[in-house]
Design a protein around this motif. Structure first.
Motif, PDB file in Angstrom:
ATOM      1  N   MET A  70       0.828  -1.184   0.000  1.00  0.00           N
ATOM      2  CA  MET A  70       0.000   0.000   0.000  1.00  0.00           C
ATOM      3  C   MET A  70       0.882   1.261   0.000  1.00  0.00           C
ATOM      4  N   LEU A  71       1.920   1.244   0.830  1.00  0.00           N
ATOM      5  CA  LEU A  71       2.854   2.370   0.904  1.00  0.00           C
ATOM      6  C   LEU A  71       3.502   2.616  -0.450  1.00  0.00           C
ATOM      7  N   CYS A  72       4.023   1.558  -1.056  1.00  0.00           N
ATOM      8  CA  CYS A  72       4.720   1.709  -2.333  1.00  0.00           C
ATOM      9  C   CYS A  72       3.759   2.127  -3.435  1.00  0.00           C
ATOM     10  N   GLU A  73       2.510   1.705  -3.348  1.00  0.00           N
ATOM     11  CA  GLU A  73       1.502   2.131  -4.317  1.00  0.00           C
ATOM     12  C   GLU A  73       1.264   3.631  -4.206  1.00  0.00           C
ATOM     13  N   GLU A  74       1.292   4.167  -2.988  1.00  0.00           N
ATOM     14  CA  GLU A  74       1.107   5.599  -2.787  1.00  0.00           C
ATOM     15  C   GLU A  74       2.279   6.410  -3.347  1.00  0.00           C
ATOM     16  N   ILE A  75       3.480   5.865  -3.254  1.00  0.00           N
ATOM     17  CA  ILE A  75       4.680   6.566  -3.724  1.00  0.00           C
ATOM     18  C   ILE A  75       4.869   6.393  -5.225  1.00  0.00           C
ATOM     19  N   LYS A  76       4.392   5.287  -5.771  1.00  0.00           N
ATOM     20  CA  LYS A  76       4.667   4.909  -7.159  1.00  0.00           C
ATOM     21  C   LYS A  76       4.618   6.108  -8.105  1.00  0.00           C
ATOM     22  N   ASP A  77       5.626   6.214  -8.957  1.00  0.00           N
ATOM     23  CA  ASP A  77       5.763   7.282  -9.950  1.00  0.00           C
ATOM     24  C   ASP A  77       5.911   8.664  -9.337  1.00  0.00           C
ATOM     25  N   ASP A  78       6.277   8.753  -8.081  1.00  0.00           N
ATOM     26  CA  ASP A  78       6.540  10.027  -7.433  1.00  0.00           C
ATOM     27  C   ASP A  78       7.957   9.981  -6.869  1.00  0.00           C
ATOM     28  N   VAL A  79       8.443  11.088  -6.382  1.00  0.00           N
ATOM     29  CA  VAL A  79       9.796  11.137  -5.841  1.00  0.00           C
ATOM     30  C   VAL A  79       9.784  10.857  -4.339  1.00  0.00           C
ATOM     31  N   PHE A  80      10.935  10.419  -3.831  1.00  0.00           N
ATOM     32  CA  PHE A  80      11.053  10.087  -2.415  1.00  0.00           C
ATOM     33  C   PHE A  80      12.517  10.147  -2.015  1.00  0.00           C
ATOM     34  N   GLY A  81      12.754  10.116  -0.715  1.00  0.00           N
ATOM     35  CA  GLY A  81      14.106  10.081  -0.188  1.00  0.00           C
ATOM     36  C   GLY A  81      14.390   8.731   0.441  1.00  0.00           C
ATOM     37  N   LEU A  82      15.653   8.387   0.518  1.00  0.00           N
ATOM     38  CA  LEU A  82      16.090   7.127   1.129  1.00  0.00           C
ATOM     39  C   LEU A  82      16.870   7.415   2.397  1.00  0.00           C
ATOM     40  N   LEU A  83      16.576   6.684   3.447  1.00  0.00           N
ATOM     41  CA  LEU A  83      17.372   6.702   4.671  1.00  0.00           C
ATOM     42  C   LEU A  83      17.796   5.258   4.886  1.00  0.00           C
ATOM     43  N   THR A  84      19.074   5.043   5.003  1.00  0.00           N
ATOM     44  CA  THR A  84      19.582   3.677   5.096  1.00  0.00           C
ATOM     45  C   THR A  84      20.601   3.583   6.222  1.00  0.00           C
ATOM     46  N   ASP A  85      20.547   2.459   6.931  1.00  0.00           N
ATOM     47  CA  ASP A  85      21.551   2.204   7.957  1.00  0.00           C
ATOM     48  C   ASP A  85      21.834   0.714   7.957  1.00  0.00           C
ATOM     49  N   GLU A  86      23.045   0.369   8.242  1.00  0.00           N
ATOM     50  CA  GLU A  86      23.390  -1.052   8.318  1.00  0.00           C
ATOM     51  C   GLU A  86      24.190  -1.298   9.587  1.00  0.00           C
ATOM     52  N   SER A  87      23.986  -2.483  10.119  1.00  0.00           N
ATOM     53  CA  SER A  87      24.728  -2.899  11.307  1.00  0.00           C
ATOM     54  C   SER A  87      24.608  -4.412  11.417  1.00  0.00           C
ATOM     55  N   SER A  88      25.391  -4.981  12.303  1.00  0.00           N
ATOM     56  CA  SER A  88      25.292  -6.429  12.491  1.00  0.00           C
ATOM     57  C   SER A  88      24.273  -6.711  13.588  1.00  0.00           C
ATOM     58  N   ASP A  89      23.524  -7.786  13.400  1.00  0.00           N
ATOM     59  CA  ASP A  89      22.521  -8.167  14.398  1.00  0.00           C
ATOM     60  C   ASP A  89      23.166  -9.047  15.474  1.00  0.00           C
ATOM     61  N   VAL A  90      22.355  -9.589  16.372  1.00  0.00           N
ATOM     62  CA  VAL A  90      22.897 -10.368  17.488  1.00  0.00           C
ATOM     63  C   VAL A  90      23.608 -11.634  17.028  1.00  0.00           C
ATOM     64  N   SER A  91      23.264 -12.132  15.837  1.00  0.00           N
ATOM     65  CA  SER A  91      23.944 -13.320  15.320  1.00  0.00           C
ATOM     66  C   SER A  91      25.150 -12.954  14.454  1.00  0.00           C
ATOM     67  N   GLN A  92      25.549 -11.661  14.506  1.00  0.00           N
ATOM     68  CA  GLN A  92      26.699 -11.142  13.776  1.00  0.00           C
ATOM     69  C   GLN A  92      26.521 -11.171  12.260  1.00  0.00           C
ATOM     70  N   LYS A  93      25.268 -11.080  11.788  1.00  0.00           N
ATOM     71  CA  LYS A  93      24.996 -10.963  10.358  1.00  0.00           C
ATOM     72  C   LYS A  93      24.755  -9.491  10.053  1.00  0.00           C
ATOM     73  N   GLU A  94      25.320  -9.024   8.949  1.00  0.00           N
ATOM     74  CA  GLU A  94      25.125  -7.638   8.537  1.00  0.00           C
ATOM     75  C   GLU A  94      23.699  -7.470   8.013  1.00  0.00           C
ATOM     76  N   GLN A  95      23.004  -6.502   8.574  1.00  0.00           N
ATOM     77  CA  GLN A  95      21.624  -6.209   8.183  1.00  0.00           C
ATOM     78  C   GLN A  95      21.548  -4.755   7.733  1.00  0.00           C
ATOM     79  N   MET A  96      20.710  -4.486   6.760  1.00  0.00           N
ATOM     80  CA  MET A  96      20.497  -3.121   6.307  1.00  0.00           C
ATOM     81  C   MET A  96      19.004  -2.830   6.340  1.00  0.00           C
TER      82      MET A  96
END
Length: 176
Positions: free
Chosen positions: A1-27
């Motif tokens: 539903m969210l992506c349908e609202e944004i579709k064909d419009d502009v948006f900004g990206l906020l991204t962060d990555e870190s390792s989780d408790v099992s030491q896997k990198e997550q973004m």
């Protein structure tokens, strides 16, 4: 539903990555956009496990997640990350890789990350009232944020306050 609202419009990206408790990198990837009623929203569109936190790998994961949600990197008008070198470097970092594909994806340093670190540090001090303050603040934000009518009411109150402060010469307008 969210992506349908944004579709064909502009948006900004906020991204962060870190390792989780099992030491896997997550973004985690959050999009920032303007709703049809004119309200700015930020929503998590997904997360991705990344084997390697290199800039190229992170970009591939972002492009893939956007594509899976019928969104395009071409519509990005802003990108925000913390100060990690694999994110904001000038040449071959995530910021630069996205800017090569889309020169309109302006970079803004994500100060929210620093604010979050400060908030956690203050909360750990266990000062009386800090926890309650953030609980009340969360309730207010959720109450106001759940209704376009309440948002407009708050904006109108702010507009009136600014007009009053201009009349009192407490703040200057662009015309001054």
């Amino acid at each position: 539903m969210l992506c349908e609202e944004i579709k064909d419009d502009v948006f900004g990206l906020l991204t962060d990555e870190s390792s989780d408790v099992s030491q896997k990198e997550q973004m985690a990837i959050v999009v920032r956009y303007v709703e049809k009623c004119g309200v700015v929203k930020e929503s998590l569109i997904g997360g991705a496990h990344v084997n390697n936190p290199s800039s190229a790998t992170l970009k591939e994961a972002i492009v893939s997640l956007l594509s899976n949600n019928q969104l395009s990197i071409d519509e990005v008008r802003g990108q925000g990350y913390d100060g990690a070198s694999n994110m904001q470097g000038k040449f071959n970092r995530l910021k630069a890789l996205i800017l090569r594909d889309n020169p309109s994806a302006y970079y803004i340093h994500c100060f929210a990350h620093q604010l979050q670190l400060v908030t956690v540090a203050v909360a750990k001090i266990k000062k009386t009232g800090v926890k309650e303050f953030y609980e009340y603040l969360g309730m207010v934000v959720n109450t106001v944020g759940a209704s376009c009518k309440r948002k407009y009411m708050m904006l109108e109150l702010k507009r009136k306050r600014v007009e009053y402060e201009i009349l009192l010469a407490e703040i200057k307008s662009e015309k001054d």
